[in-house]
Write an enzyme that holds these catalytic residues in place. Sequence first.
Site, PDB file in Angstrom:
ATOM      1  N   ASP A 493       0.861  -1.183   0.000  1.00 64.84           N
ATOM      2  CA  ASP A 493       0.000   0.000   0.000  1.00 64.84           C
ATOM      3  C   ASP A 493       0.899   1.235   0.000  1.00 64.84           C
ATOM      4  OD1 ASP A 493      -1.749   2.075   0.372  1.00 64.84           O
ATOM      5  OD2 ASP A 493      -2.950   1.060   1.888  1.00 64.84           O
ATOM      6  N   HIS A 498       0.593   8.052   3.961  1.00 66.49           N
ATOM      7  CA  HIS A 498       1.195   7.397   5.121  1.00 66.49           C
ATOM      8  C   HIS A 498       2.695   7.665   5.264  1.00 66.49           C
ATOM      9  CE1 HIS A 498      -2.626   5.353   5.356  1.00 66.49           C
ATOM     10  NE2 HIS A 498      -2.487   4.921   4.118  1.00 66.49           N
ATOM     11  N   ILE A 513      -0.373   9.407   8.590  1.00 64.76           N
ATOM     12  CA  ILE A 513      -1.108   8.515   9.486  1.00 64.76           C
ATOM     13  C   ILE A 513      -0.763   7.062   9.179  1.00 64.76           C
ATOM     14  CG2 ILE A 513      -3.007  10.132   9.779  1.00 64.76           C
ATOM     15  CD1 ILE A 513      -4.632   8.430   7.805  1.00 64.76           C
ATOM     16  N   GLY A 516      -4.882   1.919   8.090  1.00 65.55           N
ATOM     17  CA  GLY A 516      -5.919   1.267   8.882  1.00 65.55           C
ATOM     18  C   GLY A 516      -5.710  -0.232   8.969  1.00 65.55           C
TER      19      GLY A 516
END
Length: 719
Positions: A493, A498, A513, A516
């Site tokens: 990903d 991120h 961040i 998830g």
Amino acid sequence: MASQLRFDGRVVLVTGAGGVNDLGGDMKGLSKGSLAAADKVVEEIRSKGGKAVANYDSVEAGEKIVRAALEAFGRIDIVVNNAGILRDNSFGRISDEDWDIIHRVHLRGSFQVTRAAWDHMKKQKFGRIIMTASASGIYGNFGQANYSAAKLGLLGLSNTLAIEGQKSNIHCNTIAPAAGSRMTQNIMPEDLVEALKPDYVAPLVLWLCHESCEENGSLFEVGGGWIGKLRWERALGAIVRQKNQPMTPEAVKANWKQVCDFDNATKPQRIQESIGGIIGVLNKIDSEGGVSTNPTSQAASTATSAFAGAISHKLPSFSSAYTELETIMYALGVGASMKEPKDRKFIYEGSTDFSCLPTFGVIIAQKPIVGGKLSEIPGLSVNLEKVLHGEQYLELYKPLPRAGNLKCEGVIADVLDKGSGLVVLVDVYSYFEEELVCYNQFSIFVVGSGGIGGKRTSDKAKVAVAVPNRPPDAVLRDTTSLNQAALYRLSGDWNPLHIDPNFAAFAGFDKPILHGLCTFGFSARHVLKQFADNDVSRFKAIKVRFAKPVYPGQTLQTEMWKEGNRIHFQTKVQETGDIVISNAYVDLLPKSDTLAKTPSEGEELQSTLVFEEIGRLLKDIGHEVAKKVNAVFEWHITKGGHTAAKWTIDLKGGSGKVYQGPAKGSADATFTLSDEDFMEVVLGKLDPQKAFFSGRLKARGNILLSQKLQTILKDYAKL
């Protein structure tokens, strides 16, 4: 009686109305009077044990007002923008000065004070802001064009601040009070001023400013002890043009009744819902070319035509190949560590029980999601910049192989209209050697594409389940590394959200961040460790809902409740208490369902033929072989990543023997490899030592005995 709402330690700034910033002027803002208005309120607060200071600056000097609060108390938590004046006149008689001063005090003043406090609230991750509008701004009022415009402007400002501040726990709401004050004392009768005194408005403001109040971006009318929330309502309307045809005023006139018909009206709450409805109209016009002005069916027909081409659409099939390297990289990415001895099986390919973490199944299936394939779905307009991962379901039908090449097939299971956006359910089925190994359902939220009347629920959706209402049975914690997102993204990903601070800032975050699905992996590890002793064969399924973002370096706290073979859980950030994964569960298989396969099942393996042949040959040449080898070998033959059969070759003394099952005494060496690799070794296509160093063959005990494998398998086993 309800517990008292406390504001201990909170610093509140109130402009106007003598509380606590006030120039003390008249209702037109012309005279500064004696400045007694603010002083009087300060004295009243102090007399009741509180702390307060007065400030006499204009709200246009917002920085000075906020600085005074910071110098006196060291922080600022709440801003109540209440300052105001009147310059009433009919529209044709409003002077430039009367227009400008109203906007400077009401709108610009609220902007200046709030902006000065904003960064302080963001840093402390808390803020409550009140804007004071008016019924004149909502409905209009004769002689108050300047005042009405400024007051409705405050509502727009408040709504935007509510959106921008939400991630920092800053809430902004608007009140439209009917209250008697110095500004209205010469307009309203005295008895009405008393009946509408500010005492009947303040309790609403206090509740909206309390830390436990979650209300945000709302508008309330209040007065005389009554409170009511307001919202927008929009008629379903009518489409008044056809594809490739001009829009005419005659068509507008012909459909005016439907345009203004509020039967089956919608109630949009966000700009995305508003725009989403118009986008749905464009889809309808482009796909059908015709016009439907039936207000009761338009939303449903628009949604049906827009989604028909998407639902059941099959995505291009793809392969997902991986080795032990990828499974180890993933395990490290979701927090597996050498600090925890039981994690070794996930991060060292030489472990005899080396296993692939069950949640690696999402990595196998994620290509359509992270690869941008959603933008290619027919009949569905997906802006990849507006895509959020809402929920995730993963089910395993057998443990994932430690390495393999899986074939994956994806389909759009359904499309749901949640008003503020669409939820696209993407099902992905993954096969290993024609056998279904795992199934994923990605619930993808597309912000701003909803509000066109589609269905809100689906029987195809895997439903999230609330956690029990009792203290958790177990709690585990892991502190994520500052490099956690950088490590996890190596599993495929590559979203710059991120890793890139500039991209994260553009998306509205203070810094990059965590993925998830990285938090998802941490949580699943905690459940597997706590309730299954890291036995991957017991893992059946997991469902989660992503609630809030996590920043690398924060501590993840997984709270778990056991109810039979279902483990409910939620995950929090320990430092903030925020729930980041909610309504989640893991289903485990009972221990009795995960026993090793019976020996008879091993007969389906190719290696069975070899062991049986060795057993027959030992009857003739066993003494000779035993003298050369003088060792007991135990073999664990795997299929699809789990142990399918165990064999023992006992070449210590006598003529030796071969039997199915573990060694009856102690084995000198134990070898683990797949049925396929075993046959490669037997046929001479795979050197045992090379197999060992590449991780395809695992050994315990006296591994130097692997040098004698050629003697056993090549020279004596004739296929």
